[in-house]
Design a protein around this motif. Structure first.
Motif, PDB file in Angstrom:
ATOM      1  N   VAL A   1       0.849  -1.389   0.103  1.00  0.00           N
ATOM      2  CA  VAL A   1       0.059  -0.109  -0.099  1.00  0.00           C
ATOM      3  C   VAL A   1       0.697   1.089  -0.126  1.00  0.00           C
ATOM      4  O   VAL A   1       1.713   1.360   0.698  1.00  0.00           O
ATOM      5  CB  VAL A   1      -1.179   0.029   1.221  1.00  0.00           C
ATOM      6  N   ALA A   2       0.739   2.451  -1.069  1.00  0.00           N
ATOM      7  CA  ALA A   2       1.336   3.347  -0.912  1.00  0.00           C
ATOM      8  C   ALA A   2       0.180   4.503  -0.596  1.00  0.00           C
ATOM      9  O   ALA A   2      -0.613   5.051  -1.260  1.00  0.00           O
ATOM     10  CB  ALA A   2       1.999   3.771  -2.260  1.00  0.00           C
ATOM     11  N   LEU A   3       0.680   5.323   0.648  1.00  0.00           N
ATOM     12  CA  LEU A   3      -0.461   6.180   1.122  1.00  0.00           C
ATOM     13  C   LEU A   3      -0.094   7.587   0.625  1.00  0.00           C
ATOM     14  O   LEU A   3      -0.651   8.614   0.660  1.00  0.00           O
ATOM     15  CB  LEU A   3      -0.346   6.202   2.561  1.00  0.00           C
ATOM     16  N   ASN A   4       1.107   7.811  -0.047  1.00  0.00           N
ATOM     17  CA  ASN A   4       1.524   8.853  -0.695  1.00  0.00           C
ATOM     18  C   ASN A   4       1.766   8.953  -2.190  1.00  0.00           C
ATOM     19  O   ASN A   4       2.258   8.014  -2.562  1.00  0.00           O
ATOM     20  CB  ASN A   4       2.798   9.829   0.076  1.00  0.00           C
ATOM     21  N   TRP A   5       1.241  10.031  -2.803  1.00  0.00           N
ATOM     22  CA  TRP A   5       1.253   9.907  -4.433  1.00  0.00           C
ATOM     23  C   TRP A   5       2.741   9.671  -4.890  1.00  0.00           C
ATOM     24  O   TRP A   5       2.996   8.897  -5.923  1.00  0.00           O
ATOM     25  CB  TRP A   5       0.909  11.069  -4.880  1.00  0.00           C
TER      26      TRP A   5
ATOM     27  N   LEU B   1      -1.015  -2.449  -4.035  1.00  0.00           N
ATOM     28  CA  LEU B   1      -2.401  -3.039  -3.603  1.00  0.00           C
ATOM     29  C   LEU B   1      -3.444  -2.018  -3.459  1.00  0.00           C
ATOM     30  O   LEU B   1      -4.820  -2.099  -3.793  1.00  0.00           O
ATOM     31  CB  LEU B   1      -2.257  -3.843  -2.229  1.00  0.00           C
ATOM     32  N   ALA B   2      -3.023  -0.671  -2.806  1.00  0.00           N
ATOM     33  CA  ALA B   2      -3.987   0.259  -2.588  1.00  0.00           C
ATOM     34  C   ALA B   2      -3.161   1.588  -2.561  1.00  0.00           C
ATOM     35  O   ALA B   2      -2.043   1.680  -2.413  1.00  0.00           O
ATOM     36  CB  ALA B   2      -4.602   0.259  -1.228  1.00  0.00           C
TER      37      ALA B   2
ATOM     38  N   THR C   1      -3.842  12.003   4.165  1.00  0.00           N
ATOM     39  CA  THR C   1      -3.920  12.441   5.705  1.00  0.00           C
ATOM     40  C   THR C   1      -4.680  11.638   6.667  1.00  0.00           C
ATOM     41  O   THR C   1      -4.328  11.591   7.822  1.00  0.00           O
ATOM     42  CB  THR C   1      -4.098  14.045   5.761  1.00  0.00           C
ATOM     43  N   GLU C   2      -5.771  11.213   6.111  1.00  0.00           N
ATOM     44  CA  GLU C   2      -6.578  10.270   6.933  1.00  0.00           C
ATOM     45  C   GLU C   2      -7.251   9.151   6.157  1.00  0.00           C
ATOM     46  O   GLU C   2      -8.421   8.869   5.677  1.00  0.00           O
ATOM     47  CB  GLU C   2      -7.826  11.106   7.391  1.00  0.00           C
ATOM     48  N   PRO C   3      -6.379   8.162   5.912  1.00  0.00           N
ATOM     49  CA  PRO C   3      -6.584   6.819   5.179  1.00  0.00           C
ATOM     50  C   PRO C   3      -7.761   6.193   6.180  1.00  0.00           C
ATOM     51  O   PRO C   3      -7.638   6.280   7.217  1.00  0.00           O
ATOM     52  CB  PRO C   3      -5.302   6.311   5.133  1.00  0.00           C
ATOM     53  N   ASN C   4      -8.554   5.345   5.367  1.00  0.00           N
ATOM     54  CA  ASN C   4      -9.243   4.507   6.211  1.00  0.00           C
ATOM     55  C   ASN C   4      -8.564   3.095   6.474  1.00  0.00           C
ATOM     56  O   ASN C   4      -8.186   2.078   6.051  1.00  0.00           O
ATOM     57  CB  ASN C   4     -10.453   4.036   4.921  1.00  0.00           C
TER      58      ASN C   4
ATOM     59  N   LEU D   1       3.857   1.907   2.740  1.00  0.00           N
ATOM     60  CA  LEU D   1       4.707   3.001   2.420  1.00  0.00           C
ATOM     61  C   LEU D   1       4.256   4.229   2.629  1.00  0.00           C
ATOM     62  O   LEU D   1       3.211   4.587   2.382  1.00  0.00           O
ATOM     63  CB  LEU D   1       5.190   2.937   0.876  1.00  0.00           C
ATOM     64  N   ILE D   2       4.787   5.031   3.362  1.00  0.00           N
ATOM     65  CA  ILE D   2       4.365   6.390   3.920  1.00  0.00           C
ATOM     66  C   ILE D   2       5.595   7.374   3.577  1.00  0.00           C
ATOM     67  O   ILE D   2       6.785   7.196   3.601  1.00  0.00           O
ATOM     68  CB  ILE D   2       3.963   6.507   5.213  1.00  0.00           C
ATOM     69  N   ALA D   3       5.044   8.787   3.646  1.00  0.00           N
ATOM     70  CA  ALA D   3       5.988   9.862   3.424  1.00  0.00           C
ATOM     71  C   ALA D   3       5.658  10.753   4.672  1.00  0.00           C
ATOM     72  O   ALA D   3       4.402  10.572   5.508  1.00  0.00           O
ATOM     73  CB  ALA D   3       5.793  10.566   2.161  1.00  0.00           C
TER      74      ALA D   3
END
Length: 304
Positions: free
Chosen positions: A43-47, A61-62, A89-92, A105-107
């Motif tokens: 999962v990548a939470l930042n673009w 995956l997401a 900033t507020e993922p589910n 993965l986060i930033a």
């Protein structure tokens, strides 16, 4: 003669090999870590991190906020199968947990969520944009490190070499179009009709401009995200340079009605053009897209 010693050595060798393959040493912005195995459900939470994976040929995956990614980032495209897990900033977190990722993965926008995310899956943190480092160098280093995580280091090196060659091609196109007299450039985004964002010295945009052999006009001191907000009147001092503005929304109708805009020297000289949408806060390959967008924009307004 008994074959036991040979069999035992073979068994030990296989066990050692399996252990070596199962545990991989990886690196992020916080240091070195060990993962149980090469991750496949990421999962990548930042673009910018989603971009890095996609450029390596790995489908996440997401990803967070896919709809806006498709408007602002555009390239590389996100496959339809990728799940959306809310905002950056507020993922589910509930949905995220249900997907059972083996790596997140986060930033910096998600850094304060790290402890909670670690209850779902291992987390790697990659910081590209702050005032204390060169953003292009950080994006490239993170690209290499993420490639190591997913077993794509050879692909990463090839992509980076291809990008260098692409810079040379684009620079030559501009040299030919401008008869060897490459212009100075100011790259901007609009914050409103009267305020703009200028790209700072350590931004990926400034790096792309320099790789094209161009000069950054109105250089700005380093800031987080590589941008600084100014009033539109700051551009009155751009007399001979060219202004290129990035925007996913067509601003031309509004600009045509603005007396302030039409009075600016570079507008009167025809030294201004919109650039194709690219993400100026992305991963390594976004630097190439920025350079391509700037080049195309300048070629459209080359001297006659």
């Amino acid at each position: 003669m008994s074959t036991f010693p040979y069999s035992w050595l073979m068994l030990c060798s296989l066990l050692f090999s399996a252990t070596s393959q199962a545990n991989i040493r990886v690196k992020d912005s916080l240091g070195e870590h060990v993962l149980a195995q090469t991750p496949t459900r990421i999962v990548a939470l930042n673009w910018d991190l989603a971009e890095q994976l996609l450029e390596l040929g790995v489908t996440p995956l997401a990803v967070a906020n896919i709809k806006d990614y498709q408007t602002w980032v555009v390239k590389p495209a996100i496959p339809d199968a990728v799940q959306d897990v809310g905002t950056r900033t507020e993922p589910n977190l509930e949905k995220l947990a249900s997907l059972k990722p083996d790596l997140i993965l986060i930033a910096s926008p998600q850094k304060d969520l790290m402890v909670r995310l670690q209850t779902i899956a291992p987390v790697l943190y990659y910081e590209t944009y702050n005032a204390d480092q060169d953003s292009a160098a950080a994006a490239i280093e993170n690209f290499k490190n993420i490639a190591g995580v997913v077993g794509k280091s050879t692909r990463a090196e090839q992509k980076l070499n291809d990008m260098k060659e692409r810079f040379r091609e684009l620079k030559q196109q501009l040299n030919d179009a401008y008869n060897g007299h490459l212009p100075s450039v100011v790259a901007i985004r609009f914050a409103s009709q009267t305020t703009i964002y200028l790209y700072t010295n350590q931004s990926t945009t400034a790096y792309a401009i320099k790789q094209l052999g161009l000069t950054v006009e109105r250089p700005q001191a380093a800031k987080k995200w590589g941008i600084v907000q100014k009033r539109l009147t700051e551009l009155q001092y751009v007399s001979k340079g060219y202004v290129i503005y990035f925007d996913a929304i067509d601003q031309q109708n509004k600009l045509d009605k603005s007396m302030l805009w039409k009075a600016l020297p570079f507008v009167r000289n025809g030294h201004v053009n919109q650039a194709q949408p690219v993400w100026n806060y992305g991963g390594a390959m976004s630097i190439q897209y920025i350079a391509e967008s700037i080049t195309q924009s300048l070629l459209e307004i080359k001297p006659q």
